[in-house]
Design an enzyme around this catalytic site. Structure first.
Site, PDB file in Angstrom:
ATOM      1  CD  GLU A 228      -3.210   0.565   2.123  1.00  0.00           C
ATOM      2  OE1 GLU A 228      -4.166  -0.178   1.835  1.00  0.00           O
ATOM      3  OE2 GLU A 228      -3.071   1.077   3.248  1.00  0.00           O
ATOM      4  CG  HIS A 249       7.736 -30.048   1.142  1.00  0.00           C
ATOM      5  ND1 HIS A 249       8.381 -31.257   0.949  1.00  0.00           N
ATOM      6  CD2 HIS A 249       8.374 -29.463   2.193  1.00  0.00           C
ATOM      7  CE1 HIS A 249       9.337 -31.403   1.842  1.00  0.00           C
ATOM      8  NE2 HIS A 249       9.350 -30.321   2.620  1.00  0.00           N
ATOM      9  CE  LYS A 362     -12.547   1.382   0.830  1.00  0.00           C
ATOM     10  NZ  LYS A 362     -12.073   2.308   1.875  1.00  0.00           N
TER      11      LYS A 362
END
Length: 374
Positions: A228, A249, A362
């Site tokens: 950010e 793995h 948003k």
């Protein structure tokens, strides 16, 4: 009131509860969760039990949480500067309703703590109207940098973390990085230089690698901190994380021989619990050659062997050595990352303290949901 004083008051008020729900998203919860995960014993059942809400919009999760809380003694810590961020606001509406129906208006006063803006916003008005205990999200501290404010310290104190030791570690790190402007002695400066050097050479992905599962949420906090702060103006290292040796793995092949666009930052914790390998009579698993050796020693040898393999495979690797996972050293580590992030972002030519891009989704969501005025 000092923040650690407020934290102690809230911790004392909530210590008799079965459960405490911490509501928040992004920087309003990741800093707290990272410290708690690094320090708590996940197998010890202590009260109050800490749960999380408001960090997503899953109806299944919320239904299960509400069912779990039926007839349990619980409290809420809600963290949101505006009080209107969708995810925590939705969670708070459900949980506040349950708490109010269960305990009434007077009971709510003892069981809800609000961390929000000092003077304005939905939660500030609610706290003032209902006379709720409250703390302040500082105006000049972004969420991803807020773990050492009431945002992190209040819920950490409720969870039983030594917040004074945490702050002490952060203060020690602050004094160190501000006084030593030399890459050889300043870990924040050296780390920022390392990141920018890798980025300029075409290494665009950074792997945060830890060999202790307790550091999983430190990695999540670190990803928000750097992502950010730096990810703007079409610039920025992409922060990713692996949990080793587990992910060797699954991701080990790609790290070793995949596209050479990565570099790695390893967190090496020096001390861990003493646990020696056992000797078996049959030695069917072939592990008797390790008998009597400390499991932590084996883990750290795996760390060094992996670092050597990755470097030989063309992956630059830097290392942070942490003496042990306690509140003091975790506080120092997080502060060092915060300070390094500021230096690194400025070296990249971007502002580390804004986040204009987070509003894009948003706006679309509000429009699609039919929010008035969207």
């Amino acid at each position: 009131m000092k923040v650690d004083g407020l934290a102690a008051i809230v911790a004392d008020a909530m210590k008799g509860l079965d459960d405490v729900i911490v509501i928040g998203i992004g920087g309003s919860y990741l800093g707290f969760r990272s410290v708690l995960a690094a320090l708590e014993n996940p197998f010890r059942s202590t009260k109050p039990r800490i749960h999380f809400a408001g960090h997503h919009l899953s109806s299944g999760y919320m239904k299960q949480l509400l069912d779990y809380l039926e007839n349990r003694s619980f409290g809420i810590i809600v963290i949101s500067k505006s009080g209107t961020t969708t995810e925590p606001a939705v969670a708070f509406r459900f949980l506040f309703d349950r708490l109010h129906r269960q305990y009434g208006a007077e009971g709510v006063k003892k069981r809800v703590v609000v961390i929000t803006d000092e003077k304005k916003g939905t939660l500030r008005r609610l706290a003032d109207d209902l006379q709720l205990q409250s703390g302040v999200v500082p105006d000049d501290v972004g969420g991803r940098y807020s773990v050492f404010s009431a945002v992190g310290l209040v819920p950490l104190a409720v969870a039983g973390v030594d917040v004074k030791a945490l702050l002490g570690g952060a203060e020690q790190a602050m004094l160190h990085v501000r006084e030593k402007y030399n890459e050889a002695t300043n870990p924040a400066l050296a780390y920022a230089a390392y990141r920018n050097s890798c980025y300029r050479s075409g290494k665009k992905i950074e792997l945060f690698a830890s060999y202790r599962p307790e550091l999983q949420y430190v990695a999540e906090w670190w990803k928000q901190l750097f992502g950010e702060s730096e990810g703007k103006e079409n610039k920025g290292v992409y922060p990713a994380s692996v949990q080793l040796t587990t992910d060797l793995h699954s991701m080990g092949q790609w790290i070793q021989e995949g596209e050479r666009t990565i570099f790695e930052t390893v967190i090496d914790v020096e001390n861990d619990a003493s646990l020696k390998m056992l000797k078996a009579e049959s030695d069917g698993d072939g592990l008797n050659y390790l008998a009597g050796r400390e499991l932590n020693e084996i883990n750290r040898i795996a760390l060094r062997a992996t670092m050597e393999a990755h470097r030989s495979g063309g992956v630059p690797v830097a290392e942070f050595l942490v003496p042990e996972l306690n509140a003091h050293h975790v506080g120092a580590l997080l502060y060092t990352f915060e300070y390094a992030c500021g230096i690194s972002a400025y070296a990249l030519g971007v502002n580390p303290f804004d986040q204009p891009g987070v509003e894009a989704y948003k706006k679309n969501m509000f429009r699609m949901l039919g929010k008035p005025g969207a």
